[in-house]
Design a protein around this motif. Sequence first.
Motif, PDB file in Angstrom:
ATOM      1  N   LYS A  39       0.141   6.450  46.438  1.00  0.00           N
ATOM      2  CA  LYS A  39      -1.136   7.071  46.758  1.00  0.00           C
ATOM      3  C   LYS A  39      -1.834   6.326  47.901  1.00  0.00           C
ATOM      4  N   ARG A  80      -4.837   7.044  51.371  1.00  0.00           N
ATOM      5  CA  ARG A  80      -5.825   7.985  51.898  1.00  0.00           C
ATOM      6  C   ARG A  80      -5.601   8.259  53.375  1.00  0.00           C
ATOM      7  N   HIS A  81      -5.634   9.519  53.707  1.00  0.00           N
ATOM      8  CA  HIS A  81      -5.658   9.850  55.134  1.00  0.00           C
ATOM      9  C   HIS A  81      -6.313  11.219  55.288  1.00  0.00           C
ATOM     10  N   GLN A  82      -6.799  11.436  56.478  1.00  0.00           N
ATOM     11  CA  GLN A  82      -7.529  12.687  56.728  1.00  0.00           C
ATOM     12  C   GLN A  82      -7.427  12.987  58.219  1.00  0.00           C
ATOM     13  N   GLY A 132     -12.845   3.511  51.745  1.00  0.00           N
ATOM     14  CA  GLY A 132     -13.429   4.680  52.382  1.00  0.00           C
ATOM     15  C   GLY A 132     -13.684   4.508  53.868  1.00  0.00           C
ATOM     16  N   TYR A 177      -7.558   5.952  56.201  1.00  0.00           N
ATOM     17  CA  TYR A 177      -8.747   5.269  55.683  1.00  0.00           C
ATOM     18  C   TYR A 177      -8.323   4.175  54.731  1.00  0.00           C
ATOM     19  N   PHE A 196      -8.936   1.932  51.395  1.00  0.00           N
ATOM     20  CA  PHE A 196      -9.306   2.436  50.076  1.00  0.00           C
ATOM     21  C   PHE A 196     -10.807   2.349  49.813  1.00  0.00           C
TER      22      PHE A 196
END
Length: 270
Positions: A180, A182-184, A193, A189, A191
């Motif tokens: 797991k 994060r990416h957008q 944020g 990103y 963790f």
Amino acid sequence: MDVPDSTTVSPKFNFTDADVTFKSADGVLFHVHRKNLEVCTEGFPPAEISVTAGEISDLLETAETLELLFQFMYPERHPALDTTPFEILHPLAEAAEKYQVFPAMNICHIRLRDMVHEHPVEVAVYAAKHDYPYLVSQVAPMMLSMPPVDVIGMLPGYLVLPWIRYVQEWTQVHQTVALKFRHQNGTAYHFNGQPCNANSWLGYSFTCIERLAPGVHTLQSLDDVFHNDIPVYNSQYGRQSYECCRADLQAWRKRIEDAIAEIPKFHTFL
Ligand SMILES: [Zn+2]
């Protein structure tokens, strides 16, 4: 291999005042003393075998196994078994358990524990069968790196379902914690944020994901997954890019380790 004929007698166990005689599966006779068997064992001779003076009782074990096993029933220095290969140790351990030869049970169990890396499934089966729960649990994670079909093929039926449940726990950690990140819109990103200020997190993430992707067994070698040989992904920031992302790599690893620590021990599935 030579098969001894039925007249072969163990040179070591050929006491003239013996009051019981056993014959190994490969035809070797052992003349031993009933009182030694009674003192050192709980189940020897086994109830289903009638032992009458002057008669020969057949056993299912080979001479090689019995030669070692009987040594544990006499007041002499017991075999250390420290160089005994698995192929000899394993049937000896099974025989020791079957006949409850206490001095042999203990040393066999210790020696088999030392062989868990070479024979994880066999040791797990032995440990489950003879109620060494801590040993079952110690071995189980090592079986994760074996092909599942091989593991299930070697497990007795009653261990298959517990094993599948255990693997499921590891799979859960692998999929929901380890893999797991994060990416957008192509931006990675951290963790917390925040976008990566060196724009290198995407590179680090992909490297770790790639190392974790082969399967749950990679969770056992997190040193390799998070090894700091990860290349520097952004030449503009150079070494700084690693400094930016290092804390998050450490935190990622910590999350995985914490989740693994929560996985119940294998013996709790039995
Ligand atoms: Zn970063």
